[in-house]
Design an enzyme around this catalytic site. Structure first.
Site, PDB file in Angstrom:
ATOM      1  N   GLU A  89       8.632  17.619  -4.321  1.00 39.56           N
ATOM      2  CA  GLU A  89       7.217  17.895  -3.442  1.00 39.56           C
ATOM      3  C   GLU A  89       7.669  17.546  -2.286  1.00 39.56           C
ATOM      4  OE1 GLU A  89       4.061  15.163  -3.915  1.00 39.56           O
ATOM      5  OE2 GLU A  89       3.101  15.965  -2.248  1.00 39.56           O
ATOM      6  N   GLU A 144      -3.143  -3.855  -8.694  1.00 42.36           N
ATOM      7  CA  GLU A 144      -3.867  -2.139  -8.616  1.00 42.36           C
ATOM      8  C   GLU A 144      -2.471  -1.319  -8.670  1.00 42.36           C
ATOM      9  OE1 GLU A 144      -3.568  -4.547  -6.162  1.00 42.36           O
ATOM     10  OE2 GLU A 144      -3.086  -3.659  -4.322  1.00 42.36           O
ATOM     11  N   CYS A 158      -3.320 -10.497  -3.372  1.00 37.65           N
ATOM     12  CA  CYS A 158      -2.328 -10.930  -2.560  1.00 37.65           C
ATOM     13  C   CYS A 158      -2.638 -11.833  -1.467  1.00 37.65           C
ATOM     14  CB  CYS A 158      -1.427  -9.789  -2.048  1.00 37.65           C
ATOM     15  SG  CYS A 158       0.255 -10.020  -1.557  1.00 37.65           S
ATOM     16  N   GLY A 205      -4.204  18.854  -1.060  1.00 38.37           N
ATOM     17  CA  GLY A 205      -3.918  18.442  -2.651  1.00 38.37           C
ATOM     18  C   GLY A 205      -2.730  18.782  -3.088  1.00 38.37           C
ATOM     19  N   LYS A 206      -1.670  18.868  -2.357  1.00 35.57           N
ATOM     20  CA  LYS A 206      -0.292  19.285  -2.985  1.00 35.57           C
ATOM     21  C   LYS A 206       0.165  18.019  -3.711  1.00 35.57           C
ATOM     22  CE  LYS A 206       2.517  19.350   0.705  1.00 35.57           C
ATOM     23  NZ  LYS A 206       3.474  18.236   0.752  1.00 35.57           N
ATOM     24  N   HIS A 218      -0.005  -7.407  -6.788  1.00 33.41           N
ATOM     25  CA  HIS A 218      -0.959  -6.502  -6.863  1.00 33.41           C
ATOM     26  C   HIS A 218      -1.382  -5.844  -7.979  1.00 33.41           C
ATOM     27  CE1 HIS A 218      -0.791  -6.314  -2.275  1.00 33.41           C
ATOM     28  NE2 HIS A 218       0.311  -6.731  -2.411  1.00 33.41           N
ATOM     29  N   GLY A 220      -2.975  18.084   3.347  1.00 31.72           N
ATOM     30  CA  GLY A 220      -4.163  17.297   2.943  1.00 31.72           C
ATOM     31  C   GLY A 220      -5.076  18.143   1.996  1.00 31.72           C
ATOM     32  N   GLY A 240      -5.585 -11.872  -0.510  1.00 32.65           N
ATOM     33  CA  GLY A 240      -6.889 -12.321  -1.033  1.00 32.65           C
ATOM     34  C   GLY A 240      -6.726 -13.554  -1.607  1.00 32.65           C
ATOM     35  N   GLU A 268      10.604  18.828  10.847  1.00 34.92           N
ATOM     36  CA  GLU A 268      11.406  17.811  10.166  1.00 34.92           C
ATOM     37  C   GLU A 268      11.844  18.340   8.688  1.00 34.92           C
ATOM     38  OE1 GLU A 268       8.277  14.907  11.927  1.00 34.92           O
ATOM     39  OE2 GLU A 268       7.811  16.892  11.103  1.00 34.92           O
TER      40      GLU A 268
END
Ligand code: GLN
Length: 566
Positions: free
Chosen positions: A170, A545, A416, A45-46, A543, A43, A418, A179
């Site tokens: 990544e 977005e 969607c 920013g990789k 969608h 968390g 909405g 894992e």
């Protein structure tokens, strides 16, 4: 031995320990690999740094094909709860992926494919399939070489198919997670087989700065990266994320303990504008260092920073005006990652309009029948988005919200679910069909204005009945949607849903003022609705977005924010 020789030897051994399946005709060195791992904590920013690197390499004219290796055992992200793991990002080919793919698509301004996203589940599934069909010729199937072999195969196939100059990989999670161990092992092998100059490891680590000490501490970062060293992986570059500017002494320590040149230890402290990060990294010499590790710094020279400067300028917001306040009326409100693409799409509009946009979360779960509470929540709100969603919880509150927006002339953008909510609300309160509903929420409703279409019902029992991925949307001439899309007859957008507007009710809706301005070609599936008399009341079954990009905001989002700002 050079990468080429090692691989030739492997290819000539049909059995033995050198099992590495290779795509036909594969030659090492044509495509370079950059592996990005994280240490200490997740968390920090990789994904952002990886996508900035993609942008930087792309800026040098390189063909970049990022891939995300996710550690979890789900075959894809389709079944994940977005409030736990962040939004499910849908690609044009219908793959359901991690939100990082959205970050890559937006940074590179290009569509990615399912091949750019691989989970452990997908790898294991392939291995089990091969095992069940006897592809391992009687051998016991092992983590090494079979699982690792499969991972290398996936990467090399991507390299060959796309003829990429570079594949940034990544790795999900942080070094030390059980894992992702085997993925790291696969990449260690990859470096050995491809040759040192063809694979570069970057580790994104975190420098602690406890309040009680008020100074930067590098021990956790050292120990985190030592785990990589213990696995036989020597990073070529380290990025130290920190709250404040990286201290020179910390850079020196990291250089010494991890055996890499000081120039290859980069500090990136918290910045407010992540869009400016590529240019910041360029100035620090980050991409130059990566290319030097890969010995291609002369082949792919940076042609000045003009394009990057332009990008940074266009993606920063100078407007000092009062922010436009957009309410997102969703089910859960704790995690903004669940709606990350919506927030990004709003941000893209804010760049274009040079106006700050602020999001406000409204949890619709408790809003049903509580007019006063709704009114109170809506204080100062300029526009409302009802986002996608599944399941009954919060639905009645969303319907109340749509009614409030329609009656009070407040801009409404439905995405969607909405879209379906707008239809249900209109049917109940304008068409006077009091029991109107979607069969998703009430399977016995007398007025199923939203339902499964017959062809969808047929495959219902088989699972996998979701309409997924990019499809054409026919835009009807003379409508607001048509005007907003510069009179384009067809646009392509992404879908992820099961239910749609029931064609039996289309006529009634149209008679009372809804215009269906976007449809699926050849079938009566409604995909955009608008209410021309309203300030802005539009909704899409798709969608928008997911395809909004920093310099090309989605047309409907843009108009929605414009109208909200008025
Ligand atoms: N639940 C609705 C459907 O399946 C909407 C889905 C969504 O919003 N993505 O059709």
């Amino acid at each position: 031995m050079k990468g080429q020789d090692i691989l030739s030897e492997i290819a000539s051994t049909s059995s033995g320990e050198f099992y590495t399946p290779l795509p036909k005709g594969y030659k090492p060195g044509k495509t370079k690999y950059v592996v990005v791992t994280g240490s200490v904590i997740s968390g920090v920013g990789k994904g952002t740094i990886s996508s900035s690197l993609c942008k930087l390499l792309n800026d040098r004219g390189m063909k970049v094909e990022p891939i995300k290796l996710e550690a979890y055992l789900n075959v894809d992200s389709g079944t994940l709860n977005p409030f736990r793991h962040g939004e499910v990002f849908v690609l044009d080919d219908g793959s359901e992926t991690d939100l990082d793919l959205g970050t890559y698509e937006r940074a590179l301004d290009k569509n990615l494919r399912g091949e750019n996203f691989v989970t452990s589940g997908k790898i294991y599934q392939r291995i089990i399939e091969k095992e069940r069909t006897g592809k391992y010729l009687g051998r016991d199937v092992q983590f090494i070489p079979h699982v690792t072999g499969e991972i290398k195969l996936v990467l090399r196939k991507l390299a060959m198919e796309t003829k990429a100059d570079v594949i940034p990989i990544e790795i999900g999670g942080t070094v030390g997670d059980y894992e992702n161990m085997f993925a790291l092992e696969a990449l260690r092998e990859l470096k050995y087989e491809e040759g040192t100059e063809n694979v570069c490891f970057i580790n994104i680590t975190y420098i602690l700065e406890p309040n009680s000490l008020g100074e930067q501490k590098s021990k956790a970062a050292q120990l985190g990266i030592k785990r990589l060293l213990a696995m036989g992986i020597q990073p070529g570059i380290i990025v130290c994320r920190s709250q404040t500017k990286l201290k020179e002494s910390i850079r020196e320590k990291m250089s010494l303990y991890i055996n890499i040149a000081k120039e290859n230890v980069f500090g990136v402290h918290d910045v407010s504008n992540i869009y400016g990060l590529p240019l910041v990294l360029r100035k620090k010499g980050f991409d130059e260092a990566v290319l030097k590790e890969l010995k291609i710094e002369k082949k792919f020279k940076a042609n000045g920073n003009t394009a990057l400067k332009e990008w940074t300028k266009k993606t920063s917001m100078q407007g000092k005006a009062k922010p436009v306040l957009i309410a997102i009326a969703g089910k859960y409100t704790g995690s903004s990652d669940a709606y990350i693409s919506i927030l990004k799409a709003l941000e893209h509009c804010s760049f274009k309009l040079n106006k700050p946009v602020k999001a406000k979360w409204i949890d619709t779960t408790g809003l049903e029948g509580k007019k006063d509470l709704l009114k109170k929540q809506m204080k100062g709100v300029n526009g409302v988005i009802v986002p996608g969603g599944f399941g009954t919880r919060g639905v009645e509150g969303k319907i109340a919200m749509a009614k409030y927006c329609r009656e009070n002339n407040i801009p409404y953008l439905g995405l969607c679910l909405g879209f379906q909510i707008a239809l249900i609300e209109f049917a109940r309160n304008v068409l006077n069909l009091k029991d109107a509903n979607s069969t998703e929420f009430d399977s016995k409703t007398g007025n199923p204005v939203v339902c499964l279409l017959p062809e969808q019902r047929k495959i219902e029992g088989l699972g996998g009945n979701m309409r997924l991925g990019g499809r054409d949307v026919e835009v009807i001439g003379g409508t607001i949607a048509s005007k907003l899309h510069s009179n384009a007859k067809k646009i392509r957008r992404r879908f992820r849903h099961r239910f749609e507007c029931n064609p039996d009710y289309i006529k009634q809706f149209e008679e009372k003022g809804i215009v269906f301005s976007g449809k699926a070609p050849k079938v009566p599936i409604m995909q955009i609705l608008e209410m021309p008399k309203h300030k802005f009341m539009m909704a899409t079954q798709y969608h928008p977005e997911l395809t909004s990009r920093p310099l090309h905001p989605d047309e409907l989002f843009l108009e929605f924010v414009k109208k909200s700002a008025e």
